[in-house]
Design an enzyme around this catalytic site. Sequence first.
Site, PDB file in Angstrom:
ATOM      1  N   ASN A  54     -10.985  -2.356  -5.497  1.00 48.97           N
ATOM      2  CA  ASN A  54     -10.199  -1.454  -6.345  1.00 48.97           C
ATOM      3  C   ASN A  54     -10.837  -1.227  -7.724  1.00 48.97           C
ATOM      4  OD1 ASN A  54      -6.996  -2.628  -5.038  1.00 48.97           O
ATOM      5  ND2 ASN A  54      -8.176  -0.820  -4.438  1.00 48.97           N
ATOM      6  N   ARG A 104       1.749  -4.867   6.256  1.00 52.43           N
ATOM      7  CA  ARG A 104       1.105  -3.812   5.472  1.00 52.43           C
ATOM      8  C   ARG A 104       1.977  -2.575   5.508  1.00 52.43           C
ATOM      9  NH1 ARG A 104      -5.108  -2.271   4.536  1.00 52.43           N
ATOM     10  NH2 ARG A 104      -4.744  -0.624   3.016  1.00 52.43           N
ATOM     11  N   ASP A 130       0.823  -1.213   0.000  1.00 57.97           N
ATOM     12  CA  ASP A 130       0.000   0.000   0.000  1.00 57.97           C
ATOM     13  C   ASP A 130       0.859   1.265   0.000  1.00 57.97           C
ATOM     14  OD1 ASP A 130      -2.339   1.428  -0.027  1.00 57.97           O
ATOM     15  OD2 ASP A 130      -2.809   1.141   2.101  1.00 57.97           O
TER      16      ASP A 130
HETATM   17  C1  IPE Z   1      -5.610  -2.671  -0.368  1.00 54.92           C
HETATM   18  O1  IPE Z   1      -5.192  -1.362  -0.485  1.00 54.92           O
HETATM   19  C2  IPE Z   1      -5.525  -3.361  -1.685  1.00 54.92           C
HETATM   20  C3  IPE Z   1      -4.191  -3.502  -2.258  1.00 54.92           C
HETATM   21  C4  IPE Z   1      -3.062  -3.177  -1.703  1.00 54.92           C
HETATM   22  C5  IPE Z   1      -4.149  -4.074  -3.567  1.00 54.92           C
HETATM   23  P1  IPE Z   1      -6.235  -0.155  -0.622  1.00 54.92           P
HETATM   24  O2  IPE Z   1      -5.421   1.068  -0.672  1.00 54.92           O
HETATM   25  O3  IPE Z   1      -7.165  -0.413  -1.742  1.00 54.92           O
HETATM   26  O4  IPE Z   1      -7.046  -0.281   0.732  1.00 54.92           O
HETATM   27  P2  IPE Z   1      -7.913   0.779   1.532  1.00 54.92           P
HETATM   28  O5  IPE Z   1      -8.985   1.223   0.611  1.00 54.92           O
HETATM   29  O6  IPE Z   1      -7.018   1.907   1.925  1.00 54.92           O
HETATM   30  O7  IPE Z   1      -8.422   0.028   2.718  1.00 54.92           O
HETATM   31  C1  IPE Z   2      -1.506   0.259  -3.344  1.00 53.17           C
HETATM   32  O1  IPE Z   2      -1.298   1.629  -3.373  1.00 53.17           O
HETATM   33  C2  IPE Z   2      -1.717  -0.323  -4.720  1.00 53.17           C
HETATM   34  C3  IPE Z   2      -3.100  -0.688  -5.033  1.00 53.17           C
HETATM   35  C4  IPE Z   2      -4.116  -0.651  -4.212  1.00 53.17           C
HETATM   36  C5  IPE Z   2      -3.344  -1.135  -6.391  1.00 53.17           C
HETATM   37  P1  IPE Z   2      -2.510   2.660  -3.420  1.00 53.17           P
HETATM   38  O2  IPE Z   2      -2.855   2.894  -4.837  1.00 53.17           O
HETATM   39  O3  IPE Z   2      -3.621   2.198  -2.563  1.00 53.17           O
HETATM   40  O4  IPE Z   2      -1.829   3.956  -2.802  1.00 53.17           O
HETATM   41  P2  IPE Z   2      -2.446   4.948  -1.719  1.00 53.17           P
HETATM   42  O5  IPE Z   2      -2.933   4.121  -0.578  1.00 53.17           O
HETATM   43  O6  IPE Z   2      -3.573   5.659  -2.381  1.00 53.17           O
HETATM   44  O7  IPE Z   2      -1.329   5.829  -1.347  1.00 53.17           O
HETATM   45 MG    MG Z   3      -4.044   2.422  -0.594  1.00 49.18          MG
END
Ligand code: IPE
Ligand code: IPE
Ligand code: MG
Length: 250
Positions: free
Chosen positions: A70, A190, A22
């Site tokens: 997502n 995480r 993340d």
């Molecule tokens: C979780 O991350 C999914 C992945 C890392 C692929 P998100 O960024 O989507 O999760 P939330 O929405 O902050 O909980």
């Molecule tokens: C994790 O990074 C990757 C995916 C969920 C695909 P994010 O895209 O969630 O990045 P932040 O949380 O918005 O910084």
């Molecule tokens: Mg994220």
Amino acid sequence: MKEKLHRIDLQNVPNHIAIIMDGNGRWAKSKGMQRVFGHRNALTAIRETADTASELGVGYLTLYAFSTENWNRPKLEVDALMSLLVTTLKKELPEFQRKNVKINAIGNLTSLPKNAQKVLANVIDATKDNTKITLTFALSYGSREEIVNAIKNITKKVVNNEIEIEKINDKIINNHLYTFNLPDVDLMIRTSGEQRISNYLLWQMAYAELYFTDVLWPDYRKEHLYDAIIDYQNRERRFGKTSEQIETNE
Ligand code: IPE
Ligand code: IPE
Ligand code: MG
């Protein structure tokens, strides 16, 4: 860094590490760039983490790359992630072979674009006999969706008299999850400072140790994985027993 490596007990390395990668968006934004720039810069972290895990003797590494939720992101970002998936898998295949990495995928894979499904199936098939580490990508993955899917499949078997209701147990449920061929998660990491599970491997993490770090995923490197494993090794996994029982191996 060497010093950190020496602090790791190679006899007690987690067999299955699951990571919620993340913080790509925030990483890009902090550099004044678009979110997709962060996703593009996630590859080095993935490579380094997989290499390090493999060197340490971790058997299974499972990376959360795209959740069922997502799909609700802007189309531009979703499309960019899907095309990144395709180019990355194609590009990395020779490296997976060279490093003896077995690729696996979990999730509602039929919801992925056709070309992604094809490349994925190809990479999974090409690496199926590799043995050093199993690298699983969670794609269009949601734990609840996985459990619903398992219940449907088990129910069908009950209706067809293939399974007796009384015989349904942990093992049968396990065997109907996308992770049927993976062991339970030992360590869940995480990145990016968020302390939540976000619908990841809920069943499989029943007794996992949880580790949260503020590092944003594109910055994640070898030493960060060392830190997580050292922390893991300093915990006592009691599985419901007492400390005394664990010490005397009861
Ligand atoms: C979780 O991350 C999914 C992945 C890392 C692929 P998100 O960024 O989507 O999760 P939330 O929405 O902050 O909980
Ligand atoms: C994790 O990074 C990757 C995916 C969920 C695909 P994010 O895209 O969630 O990045 P932040 O949380 O918005 O910084
Ligand atoms: Mg994220």
